[in-house]
Design an enzyme around this catalytic site. Structure first.
Site, mmCIF file in Angstrom:
data_model
loop_
_atom_site.group_PDB
_atom_site.id
_atom_site.type_symbol
_atom_site.label_atom_id
_atom_site.label_comp_id
_atom_site.label_asym_id
_atom_site.label_seq_id
_atom_site.Cartn_x
_atom_site.Cartn_y
_atom_site.Cartn_z
ATOM 1 C CB THR A 105 -18.128 13.307 -21.673
ATOM 2 O OG1 THR A 105 -16.741 13.493 -21.362
ATOM 3 C CG2 THR A 105 -18.384 13.781 -23.082
ATOM 4 N N GLY A 128 -13.177 4.744 -15.300
ATOM 5 C CA GLY A 128 -13.594 5.065 -13.932
ATOM 6 C C GLY A 128 -12.431 5.520 -13.056
ATOM 7 C CB SER A 160 -9.283 7.100 -19.581
ATOM 8 O OG SER A 160 -10.270 6.103 -19.587
ATOM 9 C CE LYS A 161 -14.451 12.426 -19.550
ATOM 10 N NZ LYS A 161 -14.951 13.777 -19.417
ATOM 11 N NE ARG A 162 -14.553 7.600 -23.709
ATOM 12 C CZ ARG A 162 -14.410 7.756 -25.002
ATOM 13 N NH1 ARG A 162 -13.935 6.774 -25.718
ATOM 14 N NH2 ARG A 162 -14.745 8.867 -25.577
#
Ligand code: GLU
Length: 479
Positions: free
Chosen positions: A13, A253, A249-251
């Site tokens: 993702t 950024g 988290s990558k969500r």
């Protein structure tokens, strides 16, 4: 004990973020410690979240960081395919078996009916409506082409318990688990089903993953039990936080491994630091190579509480790795960053790099450390005044011509020769060497603080440029 087999099972993702890489790393370390196998499995059944190119990022990151798998989509192995979308038929076959065993059932309910089951808060709890269908009814509906999903049949009562090696005994009441979908109407499995089938078929002995799965594990155990399969050992890992409130988290950024590498953190330091995020070694040193980590890794060092990503510490570790790196190694990694400096191309590459080595923590600091070399300009004469070094404008006026004279006679222009002649000059003039070196450095840089002392900088600048700058400074002092 059977051979240890662990796996990293990312969903493609986007970038591989720090939390994901830590999960991979712990799986890798644990398997390697026991001469086991480490497997990469791509969990791509959620097509809506699929991001093009991210599988390649996973392969590249794992290779680049040294957290390398023994089996996986691009390296093969005896338990493939290692990409879930290529295992569709396998899941269907096992879902049917689970239906036979009573652990799952076909559900033909329409979207409207499902929507009508939502409570005031919008939470859905399926009411086992289709569990009542007879085998014949199910068969005729399937024959008639009615769309269906396969749901897990979770008991209405009872408690699912298991032991997690980090969090201890975990219990969840079945009444709090819903009959989740195992096979979607498009025939694709959900994570909830695929992880169980794959971990079993791939012979995974230890499941290492984030705490977000801690409370869903009892429903996976129901499936292991219904199939008559041995449950794996569970190791859930605490989250990594950006600060007390926010998860990294990558969500959000937050930085990925690749971002850190691009910013010039030493790779080994990133991995070393990630290993320490939630695990404490029993050794005194925290600076550990991958080999040291394998040797020292142990599950009992894993902490239950979330760890906060400490950039200061990660940078510090990176700096330690740079200090200890051979010059050749350092050069090959640093050169790309050197190119961003104004000084690049003007002076000897190796000398520029040496000036920065030992003074930076991450490679991207190289330009800011050495750009001063190209910023010699209209500086303030008061910089010569330094009580601590016993230097002053007056002293500068008297000794700079002497410094110039001495340096002009140097034939073998290098740091140690230059240092030698200037120290000699200071004793001849009967002044403190610090004062002389201070004055020389201000005269050739125009900066109060620089990477490197006078002779190190003069060495980089070369004889002509050094003398030219001293002339400029003498003129300035006498103006
Ligand atoms: N695909 C899942 C994830 O990325 C893996 C969870 C697991 O390791 O079982 O979160």
């Amino acid at each position: 004990m059977s051979k240890v087999r662990t796996r990293f099972a990312p969903s493609p993702t986007g970038y591989l973020h720090i939390g994901g890489l830590r999960t991979a790393l712990y799986g890798f370390l644990y398997s390697k410690k026991y001469d086991g196998d480490f497997i990469l499995r791509i969990e791509d059944t959620d097509t809506a979240r699929y991001v093009d190119g991210s599988v390649q990022i996973i392969y590249d990151t794992m290779r680049d960081s040294g957290v390398m798998y023994d089996e996986g989509p691009d390296v093969g192995g005896n338990f493939g395919p290692y990409v879930q979308s290529e295992r569709r038929d396998i899941y269907l076959e096992y879902a049917k078996k689970l239906v036979e065993a009573g652990g799952a059932y076909y559900c033909f309910c329409s979207h409207e009916r499902i929507a009508s089951l939502k409570d005031e808060e919008g939470n859905l709890r399926y009411d086992k409506h289709c569990l009542k269908l007879s085998k014949e009814e199910v068969e005729s509906k399937i024959k008639a082409g009615e769309p269906y999903v396969i749901r897990q049949n979770v008991p209405l009562e009872g408690t699912g318990s298991y032991h997690d090696l980090v969090y201890g005994d975990i219990s969840v009441d079945y009444k709090d688990i819903e009959d989740g979908i195992l096979i979607k109407s498009d025939g694709m499995p959900t994570y909830n089903f695929a992880n169980v089938v794959d971990d079993h078929l791939m012979g995974i002995t230890h499941v290492i993953r984030g705490t977000e799965y801690l409370s869903s594990t009892p429903k996976y155990n129901l499936m292991y039990d219904a199939f008559g399969w041995e449950r794996p050992v569970y190791i859930h890992l605490p989250p990594i936080m950006k600060d007390a409130q926010h998860k990294l988290s990558k969500r959000n950024g937050d930085a990925s491994y690749e971002d850190f590498v691009n910013k010039g953190y030493v790779k080994e330091a990133i991995i070393n630091y990630i290993a320490l995020l939630g695990w404490s070694p029993k050794t005194n040193t925290e600076k550990m190579s991958l080999t040291d980590l394998i040797e020292n890794f142990s599950l009992d060092g894993i902490s239950k509480s979330p760890s906060i990503f400490d950039d200061v510490k990660c940078r510090w570790l990176s700096g330690e790795y740079i200090k200890e790196m051979s010059f050749e190694e350092y050069k090959s990694r640093a050169i790309g960053f050197l190119k961003n400096s104004k000084a690049y191309g003007k002076y000897d590459e190796d000398k520029l790099l040496s000036l920065a080595k030992g003074r930076i923590q991450i490679f991207s600091e190289i330009p800011e450390k050495i750009d001063f070399l190209e910023e010699f300009g209209d500086y303030d004469l008061s910089l010569f005044e330094n009580q601590k070094q016993k230097a002053s404008i007056e002293l500068a006026k008297t000794i700079l011509p002497e410094i110039k004279q001495t340096l002009s006679n140097v034939t073998d222009w290098n740091n140690s020769n230059l240092f030698g002649v200037l120290v000699e000059l200071s004793s001849k003039l009967e002044i403190k060497k610090q004062a002389l070196l201070w004055i020389a450095r201000i005269a050739i840089t125009g900066f109060e603080s620089t990477a490197g002392g006078a002779t190190e900088i003069a060495d980089v600048l070369g004889k002509d440029e050094t003398i030219r700058r001293i002339d400029v400074s003498i003129e300035k002092l006498n103006a």
